[in-house]
Design a protein around this motif. Structure first.
Motif, short mmCIF file in Angstrom:
data_model
loop_
_atom_site.label_atom_id
_atom_site.label_comp_id
_atom_site.label_asym_id
_atom_site.label_seq_id
_atom_site.Cartn_x
_atom_site.Cartn_y
_atom_site.Cartn_z
N CYS A 217 1.72 4.10 4.81
CA CYS A 217 1.90 4.43 3.21
C CYS A 217 2.35 5.82 3.01
CB CYS A 217 0.29 4.35 2.84
SG CYS A 217 -0.25 2.78 3.07
N LEU A 218 1.53 6.95 3.71
CA LEU A 218 2.05 8.15 3.27
C LEU A 218 3.53 8.51 3.81
CD1 LEU A 218 -1.07 9.98 4.74
CD2 LEU A 218 -0.36 9.44 2.53
N LEU A 219 4.16 7.77 4.78
CA LEU A 219 5.60 7.70 4.98
C LEU A 219 6.25 6.86 4.17
CD1 LEU A 219 5.24 8.27 8.73
CD2 LEU A 219 5.85 10.15 7.28
N ARG A 220 5.79 6.23 3.49
CA ARG A 220 6.58 5.18 2.53
C ARG A 220 7.21 3.95 3.25
NH1 ARG A 220 9.40 8.97 -1.67
NH2 ARG A 220 7.45 10.11 -2.58
N GLN A 221 6.36 3.53 4.35
CA GLN A 221 6.85 2.57 5.21
C GLN A 221 5.97 1.35 5.34
OE1 GLN A 221 6.94 4.72 8.83
NE2 GLN A 221 9.10 5.63 8.59
N CYS A 222 5.18 1.40 4.24
CA CYS A 222 4.14 0.33 3.95
C CYS A 222 4.66 -0.69 3.32
CB CYS A 222 2.77 0.80 3.42
SG CYS A 222 2.96 1.30 1.65
N ASP A 223 4.03 -1.97 3.01
CA ASP A 223 4.47 -3.02 2.19
C ASP A 223 4.03 -3.34 0.88
OD1 ASP A 223 1.95 -3.95 2.85
OD2 ASP A 223 2.58 -5.82 3.61
N HIS A 224 3.09 -2.22 0.44
CA HIS A 224 2.42 -2.08 -1.01
C HIS A 224 3.39 -2.08 -1.89
CE1 HIS A 224 -0.65 -0.69 2.09
NE2 HIS A 224 -1.58 -1.43 1.42
N ARG A 225 4.67 -1.48 -1.95
CA ARG A 225 5.70 -1.58 -3.08
C ARG A 225 5.90 -2.86 -3.16
NH1 ARG A 225 9.93 3.17 -1.99
NH2 ARG A 225 8.51 4.78 -0.67
N SER A 226 6.18 -3.89 -2.23
CA SER A 226 6.51 -4.92 -2.68
C SER A 226 5.30 -6.18 -3.25
CB SER A 226 6.95 -5.80 -1.27
OG SER A 226 5.87 -5.94 -0.28
N ARG A 227 4.27 -5.56 -3.11
CA ARG A 227 3.04 -6.21 -3.82
C ARG A 227 2.71 -5.65 -4.90
NH1 ARG A 227 -1.72 -6.28 0.06
NH2 ARG A 227 -1.04 -4.28 0.74
N GLY A 228 3.49 -5.03 -5.70
CA GLY A 228 3.24 -4.06 -6.85
C GLY A 228 2.56 -2.82 -7.00
#
Length: 91
Positions: A66-77
């Motif tokens: 998440c902190l490195l902006r490599q998570c999938d949370h963006r795609s879930r809004g």
């Protein structure tokens, strides 16, 4: 070994962290570190923000992406924080 307090937004994305030995063992203290004003802490709690104490291994697995902006949370809004360039500050 000390763990890490992680700050988790309502979508499940980790947005910040701080070492346990700096803050202490209480979630309330971690929340206060990230959000100093009582009214803001109450609002965040109602919105679903969380603070969890995790081991270094769990930090690597859950927080680093998440902190490195490599998570999938963006795609879930999830909320995305963008970097902005600041102008020069006059001395």
């Amino acid at each position: 070994m000390a763990g890490f307090w992680i700050r988790i937004d309502p979508q499940g994305c980790v947005t910040g962290s701080v070492r346990e030995d700096y803050i202490g063992a209480l979630a309330e203290d971690a929340h206060r570190e990230f959000t100093p004003r009582v009214a803001d802490r109450r609002r965040e709690a109602a919105e679903g923000w969380r603070h969890e104490l995790v081991s270094p291994a769990e930090f690597d697995a859950r927080a680093k992406p998440c902190l490195l902006r490599q998570c999938d949370h963006r795609s879930r809004g999830g909320r995305v924080v963008e970097d902005v360039q600041l102008g020069e500050v006059a001395s």
